[in-house]
Every structure is written in C-alpha cells, then in structure tokens.
Design a protein around this motif. Sequence first.
Motif, PDB file in Angstrom:
ATOM      1  N   ASN A   4       8.395   9.251  -0.276  1.00 39.54           N
ATOM      2  CA  ASN A   4       9.106   9.074  -1.538  1.00 39.54           C
ATOM      3  C   ASN A   4       8.997  10.387  -2.314  1.00 39.54           C
ATOM      4  N   PRO A   5      10.122  11.015  -2.659  1.00 41.26           N
ATOM      5  CA  PRO A   5      10.048  12.304  -3.334  1.00 41.26           C
ATOM      6  C   PRO A   5       9.324  12.265  -4.678  1.00 41.26           C
ATOM      7  N   SER A   6       9.318  11.136  -5.343  1.00 41.99           N
ATOM      8  CA  SER A   6       8.666  11.077  -6.655  1.00 41.99           C
ATOM      9  C   SER A   6       7.152  10.885  -6.557  1.00 41.99           C
ATOM     10  N   THR A   7       6.671  10.297  -5.470  1.00 37.77           N
ATOM     11  CA  THR A   7       5.227  10.069  -5.336  1.00 37.77           C
ATOM     12  C   THR A   7       4.594  10.929  -4.243  1.00 37.77           C
ATOM     13  N   GLY A   8       5.412  11.394  -3.300  1.00 34.39           N
ATOM     14  CA  GLY A   8       4.883  12.158  -2.177  1.00 34.39           C
ATOM     15  C   GLY A   8       4.201  11.294  -1.137  1.00 34.39           C
ATOM     16  N   ARG A   9       4.387   9.968  -1.236  1.00 37.59           N
ATOM     17  CA  ARG A   9       3.713   9.039  -0.333  1.00 37.59           C
ATOM     18  C   ARG A   9       4.702   8.004   0.204  1.00 37.59           C
ATOM     19  N   ALA A  10       4.324   7.362   1.294  1.00 38.76           N
ATOM     20  CA  ALA A  10       5.129   6.279   1.851  1.00 38.76           C
ATOM     21  C   ALA A  10       4.716   4.964   1.206  1.00 38.76           C
ATOM     22  N   ALA A  11       5.688   4.089   0.949  1.00 35.15           N
ATOM     23  CA  ALA A  11       5.416   2.745   0.436  1.00 35.15           C
ATOM     24  C   ALA A  11       5.454   1.772   1.609  1.00 35.15           C
ATOM     25  N   ILE A  12       4.438   0.911   1.682  1.00 37.69           N
ATOM     26  CA  ILE A  12       4.295  -0.039   2.785  1.00 37.69           C
ATOM     27  C   ILE A  12       4.158  -1.434   2.189  1.00 37.69           C
ATOM     28  N   ASP A  40       0.846  -1.187   0.000  1.00 39.15           N
ATOM     29  CA  ASP A  40       0.000   0.000   0.000  1.00 39.15           C
ATOM     30  C   ASP A  40       0.882   1.238   0.000  1.00 39.15           C
ATOM     31  N   THR A  41       0.267   2.384  -0.278  1.00 37.19           N
ATOM     32  CA  THR A  41       0.934   3.664  -0.089  1.00 37.19           C
ATOM     33  C   THR A  41       0.076   4.486   0.855  1.00 37.19           C
ATOM     34  N   ALA A  42       0.720   5.443   1.534  1.00 33.62           N
ATOM     35  CA  ALA A  42      -0.004   6.268   2.495  1.00 33.62           C
ATOM     36  C   ALA A  42       0.589   7.662   2.525  1.00 33.62           C
ATOM     37  N   PRO A  43      -0.224   8.636   2.927  1.00 37.10           N
ATOM     38  CA  PRO A  43       0.327   9.970   3.125  1.00 37.10           C
ATOM     39  C   PRO A  43       1.301   9.948   4.304  1.00 37.10           C
ATOM     40  N   THR A  44       2.143  10.955   4.375  1.00 40.41           N
ATOM     41  CA  THR A  44       3.115  11.055   5.455  1.00 40.41           C
ATOM     42  C   THR A  44       2.945  12.392   6.173  1.00 40.41           C
ATOM     43  N   GLY A  45       3.593  12.524   7.315  1.00 39.72           N
ATOM     44  CA  GLY A  45       3.608  13.814   7.995  1.00 39.72           C
ATOM     45  C   GLY A  45       3.457  13.686   9.489  1.00 39.72           C
ATOM     46  N   VAL A  46       3.504  14.835  10.140  1.00 47.08           N
ATOM     47  CA  VAL A  46       3.344  14.892  11.593  1.00 47.08           C
ATOM     48  C   VAL A  46       1.916  14.489  11.937  1.00 47.08           C
ATOM     49  N   GLY A  47       1.766  13.584  12.884  1.00 46.75           N
ATOM     50  CA  GLY A  47       0.444  13.155  13.327  1.00 46.75           C
ATOM     51  C   GLY A  47      -0.201  12.088  12.474  1.00 46.75           C
TER      52      GLY A  47
END
Length: 109
Positions: A84-92, A26-33
């Motif tokens: 990931n700088p190319s997608t803006g999302r985390a890969a899981i 899956d992919t997910a957004p990243t960030g604080v919180g």
Amino acid sequence: MAALTATVMPLTGAAVTYTAAAGGGDTAPTGVGVLLLVKNGDSGSHTVTLVTPGTVNGLAIADRAISVAAGAEVGIPVTNDYRNPSTGRAAITYDAVTSMTVAVIRVPV
C-alpha cells in the motif's frame, strides 16, 4: 490490525515464531523473499486475503485470496504488488481467525 514484523532467516536456518492471526486483519512488510506463513489448526478451511492496492485503467485490481485447508500450513509470497503506497505495508485479512497462526519471514535472495 496487528503489524507483523519479518524475521530475517540466516543462511544457517532459524526457528519460526508464530503469532495468532488478528481478527481485524494484519499488516506485513513486502518485498523479494518475504513470505507470510499461515498455519490453520482449525477443523475447517479458512481464506487468507492479500489486498491488492491500485487500479489499471481505472479498474480495481482483484485481491488475492488463498484457501488454507484444515490442519494445513502454507507459505504466501508477499511481493511489492501488495504494498500500500500510503503505509508501505501489505494488508492481510482472514475470513476467520479460530486456530489461525501467522509469521512473516524474509529469506536471502
């Protein structure tokens, strides 16, 4: 690979909706919180891996592997370190997805 969306949790609280973990990851957004919630309903433990993009002095940064015991539920912070700088999302990824469900929430900070 499924693109998970984050549920923004109001200060008054809200129910969390889980979805089946995708076999291809899956992919997910990243960030604080931002938290990835993982429920393992299987009879054996499973490993959830957050891919860490990037390098330090030409060396790859190790991915973060989290073991989720049988019947357990864990919360995993998805900080911008996993973005990931190319997608803006985390890969899981998951070692297996049998009886694994996931959700992403963003809590107020």
